[in-house]
Design a protein around this motif. Structure first.
Motif, mmCIF file in Angstrom:
data_model
loop_
_atom_site.group_PDB
_atom_site.id
_atom_site.type_symbol
_atom_site.label_atom_id
_atom_site.label_comp_id
_atom_site.label_asym_id
_atom_site.label_seq_id
_atom_site.Cartn_x
_atom_site.Cartn_y
_atom_site.Cartn_z
ATOM 1 N N ILE A 1 0.835 -1.200 0.000
ATOM 2 C CA ILE A 1 0.000 0.000 0.000
ATOM 3 C C ILE A 1 0.873 1.254 0.000
ATOM 4 C CG2 ILE A 1 -1.590 1.356 1.421
ATOM 5 C CD1 ILE A 1 -3.012 -1.254 2.117
ATOM 6 N N GLY A 2 1.950 1.248 0.788
ATOM 7 C CA GLY A 2 2.876 2.383 0.778
ATOM 8 C C GLY A 2 3.562 2.558 -0.563
ATOM 9 N N LEU A 3 3.997 1.449 -1.168
ATOM 10 C CA LEU A 3 4.644 1.521 -2.482
ATOM 11 C C LEU A 3 3.682 2.032 -3.544
ATOM 12 C CD1 LEU A 3 6.710 -1.804 -2.628
ATOM 13 C CD2 LEU A 3 7.584 0.516 -2.366
ATOM 14 N N GLY A 4 2.441 1.569 -3.492
ATOM 15 C CA GLY A 4 1.461 2.025 -4.460
ATOM 16 C C GLY A 4 1.252 3.516 -4.409
ATOM 17 N N SER A 5 1.346 4.100 -3.215
ATOM 18 C CA SER A 5 1.202 5.548 -3.071
ATOM 19 C C SER A 5 2.438 6.276 -3.571
ATOM 20 C CB SER A 5 0.980 5.893 -1.596
ATOM 21 O OG SER A 5 -0.136 5.227 -1.091
ATOM 22 N N MET A 6 3.602 5.880 -3.100
ATOM 23 C CA MET A 6 4.820 6.640 -3.380
ATOM 24 C C MET A 6 5.261 6.517 -4.829
ATOM 25 S SD MET A 6 7.111 6.222 0.083
ATOM 26 C CE MET A 6 6.812 4.499 0.435
ATOM 27 N N ILE A 7 5.362 5.311 -5.334
ATOM 28 C CA ILE A 7 5.900 5.133 -6.681
ATOM 29 C C ILE A 7 4.952 5.716 -7.719
ATOM 30 C CG2 ILE A 7 6.521 3.417 -8.414
ATOM 31 C CD1 ILE A 7 7.692 1.721 -6.171
ATOM 32 N N GLY A 8 3.657 5.504 -7.540
ATOM 33 C CA GLY A 8 2.711 6.037 -8.509
ATOM 34 C C GLY A 8 2.754 7.542 -8.591
ATOM 35 N N ALA A 9 2.812 8.200 -7.446
ATOM 36 C CA ALA A 9 2.789 9.662 -7.438
ATOM 37 C C ALA A 9 4.102 10.248 -7.922
ATOM 38 C CB ALA A 9 2.485 10.162 -6.021
ATOM 39 N N GLY A 10 5.206 9.733 -7.425
ATOM 40 C CA GLY A 10 6.482 10.397 -7.632
ATOM 41 C C GLY A 10 7.016 10.373 -9.040
ATOM 42 N N ILE A 11 7.075 9.206 -9.617
ATOM 43 C CA ILE A 11 7.731 9.082 -10.907
ATOM 44 C C ILE A 11 6.958 9.778 -12.004
ATOM 45 C CG2 ILE A 11 8.405 7.417 -12.675
ATOM 46 C CD1 ILE A 11 10.269 7.597 -10.262
ATOM 47 N N PHE A 12 5.643 9.661 -11.994
ATOM 48 C CA PHE A 12 4.852 10.141 -13.117
ATOM 49 C C PHE A 12 4.269 11.536 -12.923
ATOM 50 C CE2 PHE A 12 4.620 5.477 -13.302
ATOM 51 C CZ PHE A 12 5.184 5.287 -14.547
ATOM 52 N N ALA A 13 4.376 12.103 -11.728
ATOM 53 C CA ALA A 13 3.787 13.420 -11.513
ATOM 54 C C ALA A 13 4.778 14.472 -11.051
ATOM 55 C CB ALA A 13 2.644 13.312 -10.499
ATOM 56 N N ALA A 14 5.741 14.120 -10.216
ATOM 57 C CA ALA A 14 6.590 15.139 -9.586
ATOM 58 C C ALA A 14 7.973 15.279 -10.204
ATOM 59 C CB ALA A 14 6.744 14.819 -8.089
ATOM 60 N N LEU A 15 8.412 14.319 -10.989
ATOM 61 C CA LEU A 15 9.790 14.337 -11.485
ATOM 62 C C LEU A 15 10.042 15.517 -12.427
ATOM 63 C CD1 LEU A 15 12.339 12.644 -11.105
ATOM 64 C CD2 LEU A 15 11.709 11.359 -13.153
ATOM 65 N N ALA A 16 9.129 15.767 -13.365
ATOM 66 C CA ALA A 16 9.340 16.843 -14.330
ATOM 67 C C ALA A 16 9.337 18.225 -13.680
ATOM 68 C CB ALA A 16 8.311 16.761 -15.450
ATOM 69 N N PRO A 17 8.337 18.600 -12.853
ATOM 70 C CA PRO A 17 8.407 19.919 -12.215
ATOM 71 C C PRO A 17 9.599 20.076 -11.281
ATOM 72 C CG PRO A 17 6.539 18.657 -11.386
ATOM 73 C CD PRO A 17 7.061 17.921 -12.571
ATOM 74 N N ALA A 18 10.027 18.983 -10.663
ATOM 75 C CA ALA A 18 11.217 19.056 -9.813
ATOM 76 C C ALA A 18 12.457 19.331 -10.649
ATOM 77 C CB ALA A 18 11.385 17.760 -9.025
ATOM 78 N N ALA A 19 12.562 18.701 -11.818
ATOM 79 C CA ALA A 19 13.691 18.957 -12.713
ATOM 80 C C ALA A 19 13.669 20.398 -13.215
ATOM 81 C CB ALA A 19 13.661 17.988 -13.892
ATOM 82 N N VAL B 1 -10.879 -3.087 2.874
ATOM 83 C CA VAL B 1 -9.466 -2.795 2.739
ATOM 84 C C VAL B 1 -8.680 -3.984 2.194
ATOM 85 C CG1 VAL B 1 -8.835 -3.470 5.078
ATOM 86 C CG2 VAL B 1 -7.515 -1.704 3.924
ATOM 87 N N GLN B 2 -9.152 -5.207 2.417
ATOM 88 C CA GLN B 2 -8.429 -6.370 1.906
ATOM 89 C C GLN B 2 -8.438 -6.381 0.382
ATOM 90 O OE1 GLN B 2 -6.749 -8.232 3.854
ATOM 91 N NE2 GLN B 2 -6.061 -9.846 2.501
ATOM 92 N N LYS B 3 -9.589 -6.025 -0.210
ATOM 93 C CA LYS B 3 -9.662 -5.952 -1.663
ATOM 94 C C LYS B 3 -8.768 -4.844 -2.190
ATOM 95 C CE LYS B 3 -14.366 -7.817 -1.995
ATOM 96 N NZ LYS B 3 -14.493 -8.129 -0.586
ATOM 97 N N ALA B 4 -8.721 -3.718 -1.475
ATOM 98 C CA ALA B 4 -7.864 -2.614 -1.882
ATOM 99 C C ALA B 4 -6.395 -3.024 -1.833
ATOM 100 C CB ALA B 4 -8.100 -1.403 -0.972
ATOM 101 N N ALA B 5 -6.003 -3.781 -0.807
ATOM 102 C CA ALA B 5 -4.621 -4.241 -0.704
ATOM 103 C C ALA B 5 -4.276 -5.189 -1.841
ATOM 104 C CB ALA B 5 -4.408 -4.935 0.651
ATOM 105 N N TRP B 6 -5.208 -6.057 -2.210
ATOM 106 C CA TRP B 6 -4.963 -6.990 -3.314
ATOM 107 C C TRP B 6 -4.770 -6.236 -4.624
ATOM 108 C CZ3 TRP B 6 -7.492 -7.826 -7.918
ATOM 109 C CH2 TRP B 6 -7.112 -8.966 -8.627
ATOM 110 N N LEU B 7 -5.617 -5.239 -4.879
ATOM 111 C CA LEU B 7 -5.488 -4.456 -6.102
ATOM 112 C C LEU B 7 -4.184 -3.661 -6.100
ATOM 113 C CD1 LEU B 7 -6.664 -3.579 -8.777
ATOM 114 C CD2 LEU B 7 -7.999 -1.820 -7.576
ATOM 115 N N SER B 8 -3.804 -3.107 -4.946
ATOM 116 C CA SER B 8 -2.542 -2.375 -4.846
ATOM 117 C C SER B 8 -1.360 -3.274 -5.182
ATOM 118 C CB SER B 8 -2.367 -1.799 -3.429
ATOM 119 O OG SER B 8 -3.299 -0.780 -3.180
ATOM 120 N N ARG B 9 -1.399 -4.528 -4.717
ATOM 121 C CA ARG B 9 -0.310 -5.465 -4.993
ATOM 122 C C ARG B 9 -0.159 -5.695 -6.500
ATOM 123 N NH1 ARG B 9 -2.189 -10.186 -2.508
ATOM 124 N NH2 ARG B 9 -1.724 -9.147 -0.546
ATOM 125 N N THR B 10 -1.278 -5.835 -7.194
ATOM 126 C CA THR B 10 -1.237 -6.040 -8.642
ATOM 127 C C THR B 10 -0.689 -4.818 -9.353
ATOM 128 O OG1 THR B 10 -3.157 -7.493 -8.461
ATOM 129 C CG2 THR B 10 -2.642 -6.619 -10.645
#
Length: 422
Positions: free
Chosen positions: A25-43, A144-153
């Motif tokens: 769940i933590g990875l799904g939040s961080m990786i999704g947001a950071g790489i595709f949304a914040a990298l360009a404005p930060a550069a 939340v269990q279904k949400a965790a399963w979808l996040s894993r995928t």
């Protein structure tokens, strides 16, 4: 005592998540947001200092993660720093943290929904964004269990796409490691602004702490899951940033609307670009899923204490989730997703979330050694870093964030005044 009694009398959430699911769940939040949304404005902000900005953001994130993990182990309740601030610093500071989180992360939800739309169907980005919010709110409502399963995928798909991007860029003839430090830098102010924008991407570990009532053995699970998720994310961010810089350079990366798709095209693998676009949409969807999950849990905690309408504290008798809070959050995010600006939402979100973590670090400072206090340097550095990064953001983000926090403080004061009169 009154607050505790109220909480205890209400139905609790079901503890289903172990270390693996919490990390995902933590990875799904961080990786999704950071790489595709914040990298360009930060550069765009840091220029050739992008990697230095990433390092600064990582240090602050580590301090925040450590403080949050120690507090979450002691207070395994939904609400995260809202609960920690209330218990360690007083009712006002808990409220301020909760308000900053709910407002800032609601903006994050809108930003992630817009990212889904921008990559999946650029011509109808707002309509797709609203549809994504409705669909993922329904997933969270089902449990939340279904949400965790979808996040894993989702995390598995995104990591595979990012690995392909890194391999394509670094393995191409266009890669040039000399570009990593080449080009104009933006000075210390630009590096700090980039760090503040990238902090938006690192804040996903909050989702682990705000799920305190749904994690099995939270005193053991949360302190393990937080640093694991953060460490994996750091490695992924660094690898992708180096790969993109090696083919686009800082200027090209800063001006790219879809930086990783442009990176693979520049690397001579244009056929990979549609895959990257699909991966970006999936990543943003994963981040949105976890964001709605976290915001609804903080809303639940604030509603229990009547800082928000008490009706939002209801827990569904079958699914054992805060269904009214989830529906309310989903409705607000859907409206914002129909009108919001992506890059503006990132800066606004960062300001609110940095305020939230400033309270977390101040709360961790008050822990005793017997309560699991981290080394004093950690919360001190985290608190100073949060304040510095918050006021290094673009001026518009600072003004909007400060105004919304002030509005929250005014609402708190009015509510207390009315309560004292009665």
């Amino acid at each position: 005592m009154g607050q505790a009694a109220t909480t205890a009398a209400e139905p609790g959430l079901r503890r289903r998540l172990g270390v693996f699911d919490a990390v995902v769940i933590g990875l799904g939040s961080m990786i999704g947001a950071g790489i595709f949304a914040a990298l360009a404005p930060a550069a765009a902000a840091a220029g050739s200092g992008l990697l230095l900005g990433l390092g600064v953001a990582a240090v602050v994130a580590y301090c925040n993660a450590t403080s949050s993990a120690r507090l979450a182990a002691r207070y395994p309740q939904s609400g995260g720093t809202y609960v920690y601030g209330r218990e360690r610093l007083g009712d006002f500071w808990g409220y301020l943290a909760g308000w900053g989180f709910v407002v800032g992360k609601t903006a994050s939800c809108a930003a992630m929904a817009l990212t889904v739309g921008a990559y999946a169907w650029p011509g109808q980005a707002h309509a797709v964004a609203v549809g994504a919010v409705v669909a993922l709110t329904a997933v969270n409502y089902a449990g939340v269990q279904k949400a965790a399963w979808l996040s894993r995928t989702i995390v598995a798909v995104v990591l595979a796409v990012l690995a392909a991007v890194v391999a394509a860029c670094l393995g191409s003839g266009a890669a040039d490691t000399g570009r990593l430090g080449a080009g104009p830098g933006a000075g210390l102010g630009g590096v700090l602004q980039a760090a503040g924008l990238l902090f938006f991407a690192f804040a996903g570990y909050a989702r682990i702490a705000t799920l305190g009532e749904e994690v099995r053995d939270p005193a053991r699970t949360i302190p393990r899951a937080v640093p694991i998720a953060l460490a994996i994310t750091l490695v992924v961010y660094a690898a992708v940033a180096v790969a993109a810089l090696s083919v686009l350079g800082a200027a090209g990366l800063g001006h790219a609307a879809d930086p990783l798709a442009q990176a693979v095209r520049a690397a001579g693998v244009p056929g990979l670009a549609p895959v990257v676009r699909a991966g970006a949409a999936v990543a943003a969807a994963g981040s949105l899923l976890a964001l709605i999950l976290g915001v609804s849990r903080t809303t639940l905690a604030m509603a229990r204490d009547r800082h928000l309408p008490h009706a939002l504290a209801a827990v569904h008798p079958r699914f054992r989730v805060p269904h009214r809070a989830e529906l309310a959050v989903g409705a607000v995010v859907a409206v914002l997703a129909g009108f919001a600006d992506l890059r503006g939402a990132i800066g606004f979100s960062s300001f609110g979330v940095l305020a939230y973590y400033a309270v977390a670090n101040a709360s961790a400072w008050t822990l005793s050694p017997a309560e699991g206090r981290p080394p004093r340097l950690v919360p001190a550095l985290g608190l100073a870093g949060c304040v510095l990064l918050a006021f290094s953001l673009p001026a518009g983000s600072i003004a909007a964030g400060a105004a919304v926090l002030a509005a929250g403080v005014a609402a708190y004061g009015i509510r207390r005044a009315v309560a004292n009169r009665s």
